[in-house]
Scaffold this motif. Structure first.
Motif, PDB file in Angstrom:
ATOM      1  N   GLN A  67       0.821  -1.202   0.000  1.00 49.83           N
ATOM      2  CA  GLN A  67       0.000   0.000   0.000  1.00 49.83           C
ATOM      3  C   GLN A  67       0.858   1.257   0.000  1.00 49.83           C
ATOM      4  O   GLN A  67       0.546   2.230  -0.696  1.00 49.83           O
ATOM      5  N   ILE A  68       1.932   1.235   0.776  1.00 49.58           N
ATOM      6  CA  ILE A  68       2.831   2.397   0.822  1.00 49.58           C
ATOM      7  C   ILE A  68       3.444   2.643  -0.543  1.00 49.58           C
ATOM      8  O   ILE A  68       3.552   3.793  -1.001  1.00 49.58           O
ATOM      9  N   ILE A  69       3.858   1.583  -1.226  1.00 46.82           N
ATOM     10  CA  ILE A  69       4.480   1.723  -2.543  1.00 46.82           C
ATOM     11  C   ILE A  69       3.547   2.436  -3.505  1.00 46.82           C
ATOM     12  O   ILE A  69       3.920   3.411  -4.167  1.00 46.82           O
ATOM     13  N   ILE A  70       2.307   1.958  -3.591  1.00 49.01           N
ATOM     14  CA  ILE A  70       1.395   2.536  -4.573  1.00 49.01           C
ATOM     15  C   ILE A  70       0.897   3.907  -4.136  1.00 49.01           C
ATOM     16  O   ILE A  70       0.631   4.777  -4.970  1.00 49.01           O
ATOM     17  N   LEU A  71       0.799   4.138  -2.809  1.00 50.52           N
ATOM     18  CA  LEU A  71       0.430   5.467  -2.336  1.00 50.52           C
ATOM     19  C   LEU A  71       1.527   6.482  -2.651  1.00 50.52           C
ATOM     20  O   LEU A  71       1.246   7.641  -2.987  1.00 50.52           O
ATOM     21  N   GLN A  72       2.786   6.054  -2.548  1.00 46.38           N
ATOM     22  CA  GLN A  72       3.905   6.954  -2.810  1.00 46.38           C
ATOM     23  C   GLN A  72       3.912   7.451  -4.247  1.00 46.38           C
ATOM     24  O   GLN A  72       4.339   8.574  -4.514  1.00 46.38           O
ATOM     25  N   VAL A  76       2.171  11.508  -7.958  1.00 41.55           N
ATOM     26  CA  VAL A  76       3.044  11.822  -9.092  1.00 41.55           C
ATOM     27  C   VAL A  76       2.585  11.049 -10.330  1.00 41.55           C
ATOM     28  O   VAL A  76       2.724  11.529 -11.460  1.00 41.55           O
ATOM     29  N   GLY A  77       2.007   9.868 -10.105  1.00 42.02           N
ATOM     30  CA  GLY A  77       1.490   9.086 -11.225  1.00 42.02           C
ATOM     31  C   GLY A  77       0.386   9.808 -11.968  1.00 42.02           C
ATOM     32  O   GLY A  77       0.277   9.697 -13.198  1.00 42.02           O
ATOM     33  N   ILE A  78      -0.467  10.555 -11.257  1.00 42.95           N
ATOM     34  CA  ILE A  78      -1.515  11.348 -11.912  1.00 42.95           C
ATOM     35  C   ILE A  78      -0.872  12.368 -12.847  1.00 42.95           C
ATOM     36  O   ILE A  78      -1.323  12.574 -13.979  1.00 42.95           O
ATOM     37  N   ILE A  79       0.200  13.014 -12.379  1.00 43.12           N
ATOM     38  CA  ILE A  79       0.930  13.961 -13.221  1.00 43.12           C
ATOM     39  C   ILE A  79       1.535  13.235 -14.418  1.00 43.12           C
ATOM     40  O   ILE A  79       1.497  13.722 -15.550  1.00 43.12           O
ATOM     41  N   ALA A  80       2.087  12.046 -14.172  1.00 46.78           N
ATOM     42  CA  ALA A  80       2.756  11.287 -15.226  1.00 46.78           C
ATOM     43  C   ALA A  80       1.793  10.901 -16.351  1.00 46.78           C
ATOM     44  O   ALA A  80       2.216  10.769 -17.504  1.00 46.78           O
ATOM     45  N   LYS A 201      -8.027  10.786   1.565  1.00 42.98           N
ATOM     46  CA  LYS A 201      -8.013   9.881   2.710  1.00 42.98           C
ATOM     47  C   LYS A 201      -7.855   8.432   2.264  1.00 42.98           C
ATOM     48  O   LYS A 201      -8.409   8.008   1.255  1.00 42.98           O
ATOM     49  N   GLY A 202      -7.089   7.662   3.029  1.00 46.98           N
ATOM     50  CA  GLY A 202      -6.958   6.225   2.771  1.00 46.98           C
ATOM     51  C   GLY A 202      -6.372   5.920   1.409  1.00 46.98           C
ATOM     52  O   GLY A 202      -5.353   6.502   1.005  1.00 46.98           O
ATOM     53  N   LEU A 203      -7.036   5.043   0.696  1.00 48.78           N
ATOM     54  CA  LEU A 203      -6.565   4.626  -0.632  1.00 48.78           C
ATOM     55  C   LEU A 203      -7.216   5.419  -1.756  1.00 48.78           C
ATOM     56  O   LEU A 203      -7.092   5.035  -2.931  1.00 48.78           O
ATOM     57  N   MET A 204      -7.884   6.521  -1.428  1.00 40.65           N
ATOM     58  CA  MET A 204      -8.523   7.332  -2.464  1.00 40.65           C
ATOM     59  C   MET A 204      -7.535   7.831  -3.522  1.00 40.65           C
ATOM     60  O   MET A 204      -7.860   7.833  -4.716  1.00 40.65           O
ATOM     61  N   PRO A 205      -6.302   8.262  -3.150  1.00 44.19           N
ATOM     62  CA  PRO A 205      -5.347   8.657  -4.198  1.00 44.19           C
ATOM     63  C   PRO A 205      -5.061   7.538  -5.195  1.00 44.19           C
ATOM     64  O   PRO A 205      -4.920   7.788  -6.400  1.00 44.19           O
ATOM     65  N   VAL A 206      -4.987   6.310  -4.701  1.00 42.70           N
ATOM     66  CA  VAL A 206      -4.733   5.164  -5.575  1.00 42.70           C
ATOM     67  C   VAL A 206      -5.914   4.939  -6.510  1.00 42.70           C
ATOM     68  O   VAL A 206      -5.739   4.699  -7.713  1.00 42.70           O
ATOM     69  N   ILE A 207      -7.126   5.019  -5.970  1.00 45.19           N
ATOM     70  CA  ILE A 207      -8.332   4.824  -6.778  1.00 45.19           C
ATOM     71  C   ILE A 207      -8.415   5.883  -7.881  1.00 45.19           C
ATOM     72  O   ILE A 207      -8.729   5.585  -9.039  1.00 45.19           O
ATOM     73  N   ILE A 208      -8.116   7.133  -7.518  1.00 40.43           N
ATOM     74  CA  ILE A 208      -8.149   8.218  -8.505  1.00 40.43           C
ATOM     75  C   ILE A 208      -7.091   7.990  -9.574  1.00 40.43           C
ATOM     76  O   ILE A 208      -7.357   8.147 -10.784  1.00 40.43           O
ATOM     77  N   LEU A 313       5.342   2.185 -10.738  1.00 40.28           N
ATOM     78  CA  LEU A 313       5.513   1.139  -9.728  1.00 40.28           C
ATOM     79  C   LEU A 313       6.992   0.810  -9.535  1.00 40.28           C
ATOM     80  O   LEU A 313       7.435   0.556  -8.408  1.00 40.28           O
ATOM     81  N   ILE A 314       7.756   0.807 -10.627  1.00 43.13           N
ATOM     82  CA  ILE A 314       9.204   0.592 -10.517  1.00 43.13           C
ATOM     83  C   ILE A 314       9.816   1.680  -9.636  1.00 43.13           C
ATOM     84  O   ILE A 314      10.655   1.412  -8.766  1.00 43.13           O
ATOM     85  N   PHE A 315       9.396   2.921  -9.860  1.00 37.61           N
ATOM     86  CA  PHE A 315       9.880   4.043  -9.056  1.00 37.61           C
ATOM     87  C   PHE A 315       9.541   3.825  -7.586  1.00 37.61           C
ATOM     88  O   PHE A 315      10.383   4.020  -6.698  1.00 37.61           O
ATOM     89  N   GLY A 316       8.296   3.422  -7.312  1.00 40.20           N
ATOM     90  CA  GLY A 316       7.869   3.195  -5.939  1.00 40.20           C
ATOM     91  C   GLY A 316       8.600   2.052  -5.273  1.00 40.20           C
ATOM     92  O   GLY A 316       8.942   2.123  -4.089  1.00 40.20           O
TER      93      GLY A 316
END
Length: 358
Positions: A67-72, A76-80, A201-208, A313-316
Motif C-alpha cells: 500500500q505504501i508503494i502505490i500510495l507513494q 506523481v502518477g496522476i501527473i505522469a 483519505k486512505g486509498l482514495m489517491p490510488v483509486i483516482i 511502480l518501478i519508481f515506488g
C-alpha cells in the motif's frame, strides 16, 4: 530463423518481429527488481521485502508495504499520465510540479473552514468575504481552472510562438512557483473542510490514479485524440499534411496535462490537510522518469499509459526498497538522479535498436 509474412487487409507484417508488447519488458523489469530486493533483504537484512514475516499476521504478502508503494507513486502518477500524453505528442512539460504547488495553495484557500475548535479560523484567507465552508466542488473547480489556465498558456506559447516546449514550460515552472509563494506570502494554508479532506483519505489517491490511468489509456487507444497524439509525435509534418490541426491539438494536450497536475495538487493537499508553496518540487522530473522507464519515447510517437503505470511502480519499489534496506534519504535522491539519466540513455538505446531493425 525463418521469416514469414501474413496479410491483413492488404497489409503485410513480419512474423519474426516483436512477439509481445513493449510493456511486457517493463513489467519483467519490475518483477526482477522486486526479486532483487527480496534476495538482498533475505541475505543482508534477514527480512522479506515482499512477504509478511510476522507470526501474528495471517496475510501472506506485506500489505502495508504494498500500500505504501502505490500510495507513494499515485500522486506523481496522476501527473505522469498527463506528461505521457505530452511526450507522445513530441513535447515536454517541466511545469507540472510548480503547477501542483500553485494550485494546492489556491485551491486550499477555497476549501477552508470558518471555525477551528469553536474559534475563528486564524488561517482562513477569505473569511472576511464569507468564502469558507464551501461545497467541495468549489475548490476542485478552482483547481481545475488553475491547471487549465497554465496548460492553455503553455500550449499557446508552444503552438503559436513556436518556442521550444522546454523553454515555454520552464518559464511556467518558474512563474507558477512564484505564484505559489506569493499567494499567501509564503505561509501554509490549512484546516480544510471534511469533504475536501476525504479526497486524499486512505486509498482514495490510488483509486483516482488507477481510474484516470484506465480512462486515458482507453482515450489514447480508441479515440481520434489518441491517434493524433501518436501521429504528431511520430512525424509532425506528415500529420499536418494529413489534415490534423497541429496547433489546436498541442494546446489540448498541454491543457489536459495542466488539469491532471491540478488534480494531483487537490489530492496532495487533501491528503496532507495543508498546502505549502514548496509542494510538488521535482515532481515533474519524477513524472518524466516514470513515463520514460515505462517505455515512452522522448522523441515522441511511442508509449502508453499502461507502461507509465508500470514505470511508476518501478519508481515506488526502488524508493520503498531503499527504505527497507535502511539506506539514508540522500542516497535515494542520488539514485533518483541516476534513474532519470539512465531512463534517457535507455530510451536512446531503444531508438537506435529500432533504427537498426528498420
Amino acid at each position: 530463423m525463418v521469416q514469414t509474412s501474413h496479410g491483413v487487409g492488404g497489409l503485410t507484417y513480419d512474423a519474426t518481429r516483436r512477439a509481445w508488447p513493449a510493456e511486457f519488458n517493463v513489467f519483467l523489469a519490475l518483477i526482477i527488481l522486486v526479486g532483487a530486493f527480496e534476495l538482498i533483504g533475505r541475505v543482508f537484512v534477514g527480512d522479506s521485502f515482499l512477504f509478511n514475516t510476522r507470526d501474528n499476521v495471517d496475510a501472506i504478502f506485506n500489505q502495508a508495504r504494498l500500500q505504501i508503494i502505490i500510495l507513494q507513486v499515485s500522486i506523481v502518477g496522476i501527473i505522469a499520465i498527463g506528461v505521457t500524453q505530452v511526450i507522445i505528442s513530441g513535447g515536454i512539460d517541466l511545469s507540472s510540479g510548480s503547477i501542483v504547488g500553485a494550485t494546492a495553495m489556491i485551491a486550499m484557500s477555497f476549501a477552508q473552514v470558518a471555525t477551528v475548535n469553536g474559534n475563528p479560523n486564524p488561517k482562513a484567507m477569505f473569511i472576511a468575504q464569507g468564502w469558507t465552508d464551501l461545497p467541495v466542488i468549489v475548490p476542485v473547480l478552482v483547481a481545475i481552472g488553475c491547471g487549465l489556465l497554465a496548460g492553455l498558456i503553455n500550449g499557446f506559447l508552444i503552438a503559436y510562438t513556436r518556442i521550444p516546449p522546454f523553454i515555454a514550460t520552464l518559464g511556467m515552472m518558474v512563474t507558477a512557483r512564484g505564484v505559489a509563494k506569493w499567494w499567501s506570502k509564503g505561509q501554509p494554508i490549512s484546516f480544510p473542510t471534511e469533504s475536501f479532506a476525504a479526497i486524499g483519505k486512505g486509498l482514495m489517491p490510488v483509486i483516482i490514479f488507477i481510474s484516470l490511468a484506465i480512462l486515458f489509456q482507453l482515450i489514447l487507444t480508441y479515440t481520434r485524440y489518441g491517434k493524433h497524439c501518436y501521429a504528431i509525435g511520430s512525424n509532425e509534418d506528415a500529420a499536418r499534411m494529413s489534415g490534423i490541426k497541429i496547433a489546436n491539438h498541442k494546446i489540448l494536450v498541454y491543457v489536459i496535462a495542466g488539469i491532471l497536475a491540478s488534480l494531483a495538487a487537490v489530492v496532495l493537499s487533501s491528503k496532507n490537510l495543508t498546502a505549502q508553496a514548496g509542494m510538488g518540487v521535482m515532481y515533474e522530473l519524477d513524472a518524466i522518469a516514470m513515463a520514460v522507464i515505462g517505455g515512452v519515447s522522448l522523441s515522441g510517437g511511442r508509449g502508453s499509459i499502461v507502461g507509465t503505470v508500470i514505470g511508476s511502480l518501478i519508481f515506488g519499489v526502488i524508493i520503498s526498497g531503499f527504505t527497507f534496506l535502511r539506506l539514508d534519504a540522500y542516497y535515494q535522491e542520488m539514485v533518483k538522479g541516476v534513474i532519470i539519466v539512465g531512463a534517457v540513455v535507455l530510451d536512446q538505446w531503444r531508438q537506435r535498436l529500432r533504427a537498426m531493425r528498420a
